[in-house]
Design a protein around this motif. Structure first.
Motif, PDB file in Angstrom:
ATOM      1  N   TRP A  73       0.854  -1.185   0.000  1.00  0.00           N
ATOM      2  CA  TRP A  73       0.000   0.000   0.000  1.00  0.00           C
ATOM      3  C   TRP A  73       0.890   1.234   0.000  1.00  0.00           C
ATOM      4  O   TRP A  73       1.892   1.295   0.722  1.00  0.00           O
ATOM      5  N   TYR A  90      -5.164   6.348  -1.251  1.00  0.00           N
ATOM      6  CA  TYR A  90      -4.414   5.123  -0.988  1.00  0.00           C
ATOM      7  C   TYR A  90      -4.416   4.240  -2.229  1.00  0.00           C
ATOM      8  O   TYR A  90      -5.474   3.979  -2.813  1.00  0.00           O
ATOM      9  N   GLY A 125      -6.615   3.870  -6.953  1.00  0.00           N
ATOM     10  CA  GLY A 125      -6.613   4.602  -5.692  1.00  0.00           C
ATOM     11  C   GLY A 125      -8.000   4.738  -5.085  1.00  0.00           C
ATOM     12  O   GLY A 125      -9.015   4.718  -5.786  1.00  0.00           O
ATOM     13  N   ARG A 147       4.001  10.520  -3.462  1.00  0.00           N
ATOM     14  CA  ARG A 147       3.453   9.237  -3.038  1.00  0.00           C
ATOM     15  C   ARG A 147       4.439   8.591  -2.060  1.00  0.00           C
ATOM     16  O   ARG A 147       5.647   8.567  -2.316  1.00  0.00           O
ATOM     17  N   ASP A 163      -3.459  11.117   8.136  1.00  0.00           N
ATOM     18  CA  ASP A 163      -3.596   9.913   7.319  1.00  0.00           C
ATOM     19  C   ASP A 163      -4.446  10.178   6.072  1.00  0.00           C
ATOM     20  O   ASP A 163      -4.569   9.305   5.214  1.00  0.00           O
ATOM     21  N   ARG A 206       0.388   5.775  -0.301  1.00  0.00           N
ATOM     22  CA  ARG A 206      -0.606   6.842  -0.202  1.00  0.00           C
ATOM     23  C   ARG A 206      -0.002   8.159  -0.683  1.00  0.00           C
ATOM     24  O   ARG A 206       1.212   8.345  -0.656  1.00  0.00           O
ATOM     25  N   ALA A 235      -5.453  10.905   2.579  1.00  0.00           N
ATOM     26  CA  ALA A 235      -4.698  10.722   1.331  1.00  0.00           C
ATOM     27  C   ALA A 235      -5.492   9.816   0.398  1.00  0.00           C
ATOM     28  O   ALA A 235      -6.481   9.207   0.806  1.00  0.00           O
ATOM     29  N   GLN A 257      -9.928   7.153  -1.896  1.00  0.00           N
ATOM     30  CA  GLN A 257      -9.739   8.313  -1.020  1.00  0.00           C
ATOM     31  C   GLN A 257     -10.080   7.961   0.424  1.00  0.00           C
ATOM     32  O   GLN A 257     -11.137   7.386   0.695  1.00  0.00           O
TER      33      GLN A 257
END
Length: 115
Positions: free
Chosen positions: A36, A93, A108, A45, A89, A38, A91, A110
């Motif tokens: 993973w 992902y 991705g 990133r 946190d 983000r 972002a 959100q």
């Protein structure tokens, strides 16, 4: 063609939890590594966590003890359980799989954490 589809993003209050999912399809080698990442607005990133085909895991310091990565090899799926979420946190992902030496990315999902 390898394809990845993320799910599970959303809006949550600080201190809350979310669980992200990533479903992989296509020609995937058994010994692939999944991860993973983000990306917050205006930032590069960044790596979050990795899980190998053997189940070994690794985490960024910023999420250690709060996030748990896991995978289901039979389903070519990966998950990210996120607890005690913080506004930082927030972002998009992305899930990644590295198979046969090539990385592939999902579109991705959100995650927004309100204070």
């Amino acid at each position: 063609q390898v394809q990845l589809v993320e799910s599970g993003g959303g809006l949550v209050q600080a201190g809350g939890s979310l669980k992200l999912g990533c479903a992989a399809s296509g020609p995937i080698w058994s010994f692939s590594t999944m991860a993973w990442y983000r990306q917050a607005p205006g930032n590069q990133r960044e790596w979050v966590a990795t899980v190998t085909s053997g189940g070994n895991t690794d985490y960024a310091d910023s999420v250690m003890g709060r996030f748990t990565i896991s995978r289901d090899g039979a389903k070519n799926a990966m998950y990210l359980q996120m607890n005690d979420l913080k506004p930082e946190d927030t972002a998009v992902y992305y899930c990644q799989i590295v198979t046969l030496g090539r990385p592939y990315w999902g579109q991705g999902t959100q995650v927004t954490v309100s204070s």
